[in-house]
Write a protein that holds these residues in place. Structure first.
Motif, PDB file in Angstrom:
ATOM      1  N   PRO A   5       0.578  -1.163   0.058  1.00  0.00           N
ATOM      2  CA  PRO A   5       0.185  -0.086   0.118  1.00  0.00           C
ATOM      3  C   PRO A   5       0.978   1.334  -0.086  1.00  0.00           C
ATOM      4  O   PRO A   5       0.472   2.200  -0.810  1.00  0.00           O
ATOM      5  CB  PRO A   5      -0.798  -0.134   1.360  1.00  0.00           C
ATOM      6  N   LEU A   6       1.877   1.242   0.863  1.00  0.00           N
ATOM      7  CA  LEU A   6       3.015   2.358   0.776  1.00  0.00           C
ATOM      8  C   LEU A   6       3.461   2.780  -0.653  1.00  0.00           C
ATOM      9  O   LEU A   6       3.330   3.997  -0.894  1.00  0.00           O
ATOM     10  CB  LEU A   6       3.811   2.135   1.871  1.00  0.00           C
ATOM     11  N   HIS A   7       3.706   1.872  -1.223  1.00  0.00           N
ATOM     12  CA  HIS A   7       4.244   1.946  -2.560  1.00  0.00           C
ATOM     13  C   HIS A   7       3.562   2.329  -3.624  1.00  0.00           C
ATOM     14  O   HIS A   7       3.626   3.341  -4.471  1.00  0.00           O
ATOM     15  CB  HIS A   7       5.278   0.726  -2.877  1.00  0.00           C
ATOM     16  N   ARG A   8       2.139   1.806  -3.254  1.00  0.00           N
ATOM     17  CA  ARG A   8       1.115   2.255  -4.323  1.00  0.00           C
ATOM     18  C   ARG A   8       0.744   3.877  -4.117  1.00  0.00           C
ATOM     19  O   ARG A   8       0.629   4.356  -4.953  1.00  0.00           O
ATOM     20  CB  ARG A   8      -0.027   1.173  -4.147  1.00  0.00           C
ATOM     21  N   ALA A   9       0.834   4.142  -2.826  1.00  0.00           N
ATOM     22  CA  ALA A   9       0.318   5.459  -2.547  1.00  0.00           C
ATOM     23  C   ALA A   9       1.481   6.506  -3.016  1.00  0.00           C
ATOM     24  O   ALA A   9       1.191   7.569  -3.703  1.00  0.00           O
ATOM     25  CB  ALA A   9       0.232   5.671  -1.138  1.00  0.00           C
ATOM     26  N   PHE A  10       2.733   5.877  -2.977  1.00  0.00           N
ATOM     27  CA  PHE A  10       3.704   6.924  -3.617  1.00  0.00           C
ATOM     28  C   PHE A  10       3.610   6.858  -5.029  1.00  0.00           C
ATOM     29  O   PHE A  10       3.875   7.817  -5.761  1.00  0.00           O
ATOM     30  CB  PHE A  10       5.110   6.079  -3.148  1.00  0.00           C
ATOM     31  N   GLY A  11       2.980   5.758  -5.698  1.00  0.00           N
ATOM     32  CA  GLY A  11       3.194   5.696  -7.309  1.00  0.00           C
ATOM     33  C   GLY A  11       1.818   6.666  -7.545  1.00  0.00           C
ATOM     34  O   GLY A  11       2.300   7.414  -8.451  1.00  0.00           O
ATOM     35  N   ASP A  12       0.866   6.753  -6.788  1.00  0.00           N
ATOM     36  CA  ASP A  12      -0.450   7.611  -7.234  1.00  0.00           C
ATOM     37  C   ASP A  12       0.197   8.919  -7.042  1.00  0.00           C
ATOM     38  O   ASP A  12      -0.144   9.865  -7.954  1.00  0.00           O
ATOM     39  CB  ASP A  12      -1.589   7.428  -6.103  1.00  0.00           C
ATOM     40  N   LEU A  13       1.128   9.349  -5.773  1.00  0.00           N
ATOM     41  CA  LEU A  13       1.581  10.481  -5.825  1.00  0.00           C
ATOM     42  C   LEU A  13       2.443  10.980  -6.977  1.00  0.00           C
ATOM     43  O   LEU A  13       2.284  12.296  -7.307  1.00  0.00           O
ATOM     44  CB  LEU A  13       2.351  10.648  -4.427  1.00  0.00           C
ATOM     45  N   GLN A  30      13.338   5.002  -8.595  1.00  0.00           N
ATOM     46  CA  GLN A  30      12.363   4.993  -7.848  1.00  0.00           C
ATOM     47  C   GLN A  30      12.931   5.461  -6.287  1.00  0.00           C
ATOM     48  O   GLN A  30      12.296   6.143  -5.645  1.00  0.00           O
ATOM     49  CB  GLN A  30      11.317   3.703  -7.837  1.00  0.00           C
ATOM     50  N   ARG A  31      13.628   4.696  -5.975  1.00  0.00           N
ATOM     51  CA  ARG A  31      14.170   4.542  -4.633  1.00  0.00           C
ATOM     52  C   ARG A  31      14.716   5.900  -4.034  1.00  0.00           C
ATOM     53  O   ARG A  31      14.557   6.646  -3.097  1.00  0.00           O
ATOM     54  CB  ARG A  31      15.496   3.593  -4.413  1.00  0.00           C
ATOM     55  N   CYS A  32      15.593   6.613  -5.112  1.00  0.00           N
ATOM     56  CA  CYS A  32      15.857   7.967  -4.958  1.00  0.00           C
ATOM     57  C   CYS A  32      14.567   8.967  -4.619  1.00  0.00           C
ATOM     58  O   CYS A  32      14.825   9.887  -3.685  1.00  0.00           O
ATOM     59  CB  CYS A  32      16.842   8.403  -6.036  1.00  0.00           C
ATOM     60  N   LEU A  33      13.798   8.807  -5.554  1.00  0.00           N
ATOM     61  CA  LEU A  33      12.654   9.633  -5.545  1.00  0.00           C
ATOM     62  C   LEU A  33      11.948   9.444  -3.986  1.00  0.00           C
ATOM     63  O   LEU A  33      11.443  10.442  -3.684  1.00  0.00           O
ATOM     64  CB  LEU A  33      11.522   9.579  -6.580  1.00  0.00           C
ATOM     65  N   LEU A  34      11.841   8.425  -4.022  1.00  0.00           N
ATOM     66  CA  LEU A  34      11.004   7.804  -2.488  1.00  0.00           C
ATOM     67  C   LEU A  34      11.420   8.653  -1.458  1.00  0.00           C
ATOM     68  O   LEU A  34      10.795   9.041  -0.583  1.00  0.00           O
ATOM     69  CB  LEU A  34      10.687   6.369  -2.563  1.00  0.00           C
ATOM     70  N   ARG A  35      12.819   8.383  -1.437  1.00  0.00           N
ATOM     71  CA  ARG A  35      13.597   8.894  -0.395  1.00  0.00           C
ATOM     72  C   ARG A  35      13.580  10.484  -0.163  1.00  0.00           C
ATOM     73  O   ARG A  35      13.091  11.010   0.967  1.00  0.00           O
ATOM     74  CB  ARG A  35      15.219   8.856  -0.463  1.00  0.00           C
ATOM     75  N   LEU A  46       4.316  14.156   8.695  1.00  0.00           N
ATOM     76  CA  LEU A  46       3.037  13.347   7.788  1.00  0.00           C
ATOM     77  C   LEU A  46       3.793  11.932   7.578  1.00  0.00           C
ATOM     78  O   LEU A  46       4.783  11.681   7.032  1.00  0.00           O
ATOM     79  CB  LEU A  46       2.397  13.927   6.884  1.00  0.00           C
ATOM     80  N   ALA A  47       2.836  10.833   8.078  1.00  0.00           N
ATOM     81  CA  ALA A  47       3.586   9.566   7.555  1.00  0.00           C
ATOM     82  C   ALA A  47       2.920   8.866   6.477  1.00  0.00           C
ATOM     83  O   ALA A  47       3.163   7.809   5.784  1.00  0.00           O
ATOM     84  CB  ALA A  47       3.400   8.569   8.816  1.00  0.00           C
ATOM     85  N   ASP A  48       1.576   9.391   6.142  1.00  0.00           N
ATOM     86  CA  ASP A  48       0.545   8.590   4.940  1.00  0.00           C
ATOM     87  C   ASP A  48       0.794   9.508   3.837  1.00  0.00           C
ATOM     88  O   ASP A  48       0.364  10.814   3.741  1.00  0.00           O
ATOM     89  CB  ASP A  48      -0.632   8.684   5.663  1.00  0.00           C
TER      90      ASP A  48
END
Ligand SMILES: C[S@@+](CC[C@H](N)C(=O)[O-])C[C@H]1O[C@@H](n2cnc3c(N)ncnc32)[C@H](O)[C@@H]1O
Length: 269
Positions: A5-13, A30-35, A46-48
């Motif tokens: 779910p966390l990665h899906r939410a990042f994908g949506d973002l 992706q890892r670089c952007l997510l960081r 925020l955590a979500d």
């Protein structure tokens, strides 16, 4: 990307950012952007990621800050001085010999530090009286980020942007106090435009492309796409300068000879 779910939410973002701002996050590592997104979320407590997406809707300053950290637009004049030494000694003389007009492209120019650095070197090498020797040379800086392009046009810089600039160049071409203003004669040599290198190529063919510290953030497929575009844009015998930790993608290697392996400088065959 993983489907938790966390990665899906990042994908949506990232999709939201692409729709609204044209930044195609899916083509970056992706890892670089997510960081980087996580750093912004922590900064706002925020955590979500879904909550963070809502915050982006209501807070344009946060949106701008996120875009700034995602595009990572730090730069310096004469960044990696050894590279500039090789450009001065082995690239510019080769270009200066050409009879026809020259086109130089700084792709991912950030606030103009790289494009202006090359303008300074060219002025020093060929400028002659009042820069007359530079007639017929065009230098274009492009970036995906409109805010840095505005900074580039203003050409005012903090101390840190000049920390690798040789003292005599600093004295000759910048005002004495911070923010350091670049002399108009150098500013007038460079034009800035928005261009997403993942979406389009410039309208001109180039004799020199500087694309440093941008490809490193892209995934392999996107890098290959950009290299193929560079091969297309570069004229025969034209030079390509990459960042110190970047290298040519395998499918285009045979299109280039190596000018300096250490400084990642190549010449199109
Ligand atoms: C780390 S800076 C490098 C600046 C300069 N080339 C240097 O090496 O000092 C990377 C720049 O690439 C830009 N950038 C990222 N993705 C881009 C894209 N798809 N098209 C054009 N510019 C992009 C960023 O906005 C940022 O200004």
């Amino acid at each position: 990307m993983s489907s938790d779910p966390l990665h899906r939410a990042f994908g949506d973002l990232l999709s939201k950012i692409e729709r609204e701002h044209g930044f195609r996050g899916a083509l970056y590592r992706q890892r670089c952007l997510l960081r980087r997104v996580a750093v912004r979320m922590r900064a706002r407590g925020l955590a979500d990621p879904k909550e963070y997406a809502l915050l982006l809707d209501s807070d344009p300053d946060e949106y701008n800050e996120l875009l700034r950290v995602l595009t990572i637009n730090v730069s310096k004049f004469f960044r990696n001085p050894d590279t500039w030494e090789v450009i001065r000694e082995r690239v510019l003389p080769g270009l200066a010999e050409r009879e026809r007009p020259l086109a130089i492209w700084s792709a991912g120019s950030a606030a103009g530090e790289e494009a202006y650095s090359i303008a300074i070197l060219l002025y020093e090498l060929l400028g002659g009286e009042n820069g007359k020797g530079l007639k017929g040379i065009s230098i274009v800086g492009t970036d995906i980020d409109r805010a840095v392009l505005e900074q580039a046009k203003r050409a005012r810089y903090p101390e840190v942007a000049l920390s690798e600039t040789p003292p005599q160049l600093r004295q000759r071409w910048f005002s004495v106090r911070e923010p350091y203003r670049l002399k108009p004669v150098i500013r007038s040599l460079v034009e800035f435009k928005r261009l997403d290198i993942l979406a389009s190529r410039p309208e001109f063919d180039a004799d020199l492309i500087l694309c440093r510290n941008l490809l490193i953030y892209l995934d392999r497929k996107a890098q290959e796409q950009v290299f193929r575009m560079f091969v297309d844009v570069l004229r025969q015998g034209g030079f390509l300068v990459l960042g110190r930790v970047e290298g040519l993608a395998r499918p285009v290697r045979r299109k280039f000879e190596v000018v300096s392996a250490r400084e990642r400088i190549y010449r199109k065959r």
